[in-house]
Write an enzyme that holds these catalytic residues in place. Sequence first.
Site, PDB file in Angstrom:
ATOM      1  N   GLY A  10       0.824  -1.202   0.000  1.00 23.50           N
ATOM      2  CA  GLY A  10       0.000   0.000   0.000  1.00 23.50           C
ATOM      3  C   GLY A  10       0.854   1.246   0.000  1.00 23.50           C
ATOM      4  N   ASN A  37       1.797  -1.517  -4.777  1.00 26.95           N
ATOM      5  CA  ASN A  37       0.572  -0.693  -4.770  1.00 26.95           C
ATOM      6  C   ASN A  37      -0.214  -0.960  -6.044  1.00 26.95           C
ATOM      7  OD1 ASN A  37      -0.879   1.463  -3.276  1.00 26.95           O
ATOM      8  ND2 ASN A  37      -0.642   2.580  -5.185  1.00 26.95           N
ATOM      9  N   GLU A 170     -16.372  18.218   5.072  1.00 28.34           N
ATOM     10  CA  GLU A 170     -15.403  18.808   4.129  1.00 28.34           C
ATOM     11  C   GLU A 170     -15.952  18.762   2.695  1.00 28.34           C
ATOM     12  OE1 GLU A 170     -11.516  16.945   4.973  1.00 28.34           O
ATOM     13  OE2 GLU A 170     -11.025  18.850   5.927  1.00 28.34           O
ATOM     14  N   ASP A 302      -4.753   2.907   8.588  1.00 31.32           N
ATOM     15  CA  ASP A 302      -6.147   2.517   8.851  1.00 31.32           C
ATOM     16  C   ASP A 302      -6.351   1.015   9.039  1.00 31.32           C
ATOM     17  OD1 ASP A 302      -6.637   5.190   8.595  1.00 31.32           O
ATOM     18  OD2 ASP A 302      -8.189   5.008   7.059  1.00 31.32           O
ATOM     19  N   LYS A 379      -4.984  24.814   7.245  1.00 31.51           N
ATOM     20  CA  LYS A 379      -5.248  23.542   6.549  1.00 31.51           C
ATOM     21  C   LYS A 379      -4.253  23.375   5.389  1.00 31.51           C
ATOM     22  CE  LYS A 379      -7.937  19.938   5.544  1.00 31.51           C
ATOM     23  NZ  LYS A 379      -8.181  18.823   6.450  1.00 31.51           N
TER      24      LYS A 379
END
Length: 405
Positions: A10, A37, A170, A302, A379
């Site tokens: 990944g 990937n 968002e 994750d 941001k």
Amino acid sequence: MSKPKIVILGAGYGGMMATVRLTKELSIDDADITLVNKHNYHYQTTWLHEAAAGTIHHDRTRMLIKNVINTKRVNFVQDSVKTIDRENHKVLLKNGEIDYDYLVIALGFESNTFGIKGLEENAFAIRSVNTARKIREHIEYKFASYNSDPDAKDSDLTIIVGGAGLSGVEFLGELVDRIPELCKEYDIDPKKVRIVDVEGMPFVLPPFDRELANYAQEYLESKGVEFKLSTFIKEATSEGVKVQKKDSEELEEIQAGTVVWTGGVKANHIPAESGFETNRGKIQVTGDLRSPEDDHVFAIGDVAVVFPPNAERPYPPTAQIAIQEAENLAKNMKHILKGEATEDFVYKPKGTVASLGEKEAIGVVFDHKLTGKPAAAMKKVIDDRYLLMLGGVGLVLKKGKLKLL
Ligand code: FAD
């Protein structure tokens, strides 16, 4: 003696940062490094809501992997991981297989529809460059067809967003920037467009400070977003969604041309399907981010779950934690190869900023609350800092958001 083989699965935030850091921590004689990937590019998941709304082109969110990693040090394999054969230390790919001595699983997340009827078939999810591109094209097609297709309905201009967490809010922020442009381009009265957000919780942005979350909600409402809070999507159909308010028996049907589900993510299915013991699909890693069943296997991002000391709930899955885990992993790999003790991972939260389009945002950075333009600027600083860590000033100048030059 052959060198140990480190294989990273990944090339998201965790996998890319692990690869880049490993090439810095280890010398060419220490190990062979392979990165696998499914695409030849790395994308910034945290920018995908912008590509999905069409406020930036999807090419801004991605970069060729070979332009970021040191290809003299890293063997990049473009292929899809099918399964991990732990017993034989092999990864089975769509087009072959690969041996490892040390494995880093960084395969990221998948959308979680929680079994809600019709959502898989009738809703979009912001998950990858491909899904973001599809959402942008679909919304644009609905607007382009409105004045040219005799069967077009006003509800074709309705966009339902499922979920008011970080990615949902968002995305709404980008939509309120984008819709006026689409209306202008396709001669559509903006009053005909509806953006409806459906959220099961009684408020938006559950993990955020309430004052900031209210600011976000009020800003989005001032731009025309309708929030249906304490309300659940019960079914998605080709015509829209059926929703139900908490403690009510009645189903309300909202017709819509576009449904985008942002209401949940789960870990990539491959670790669980490969027989790793998981906690809701994630590997509950040891202090130094290894599988408790196999100390040759690391999990970051994750696909991993890490609990704060003495806490019942784990850290939420974010790019920020994936990056910090990758840095810890690279250091520990060096320790392991030298026969030294590893260092436990310690998460250092730096805060979170949620964008509300180009010029608005809310956030907490190092315990300071920010709103409006300063938050929006912060941001962009966060986004560019990642590029700087990954590929230096050159990458910031090429892909960054702060227009310094
Ligand atoms: P990912 O970034 O998901 O990368 C996984 C990689 O693995 C991808 O390149 C994928 O193509 C590849 N892959 C998957 N399956 C296979 C396979 N079978 N074979 C080969 N390759 C495969 N987090 C924040 O910290 N701040 C934010 O502001 C923020 N905003 C977000 C906004 C949106 C719209 C979304 C969707 C998420 C946001 N997040 C944010 C969360 C953040 O994006 C994730 O936590 C982060 O991407 C996790 O990184 P990762 O490296 O684990 O996985």
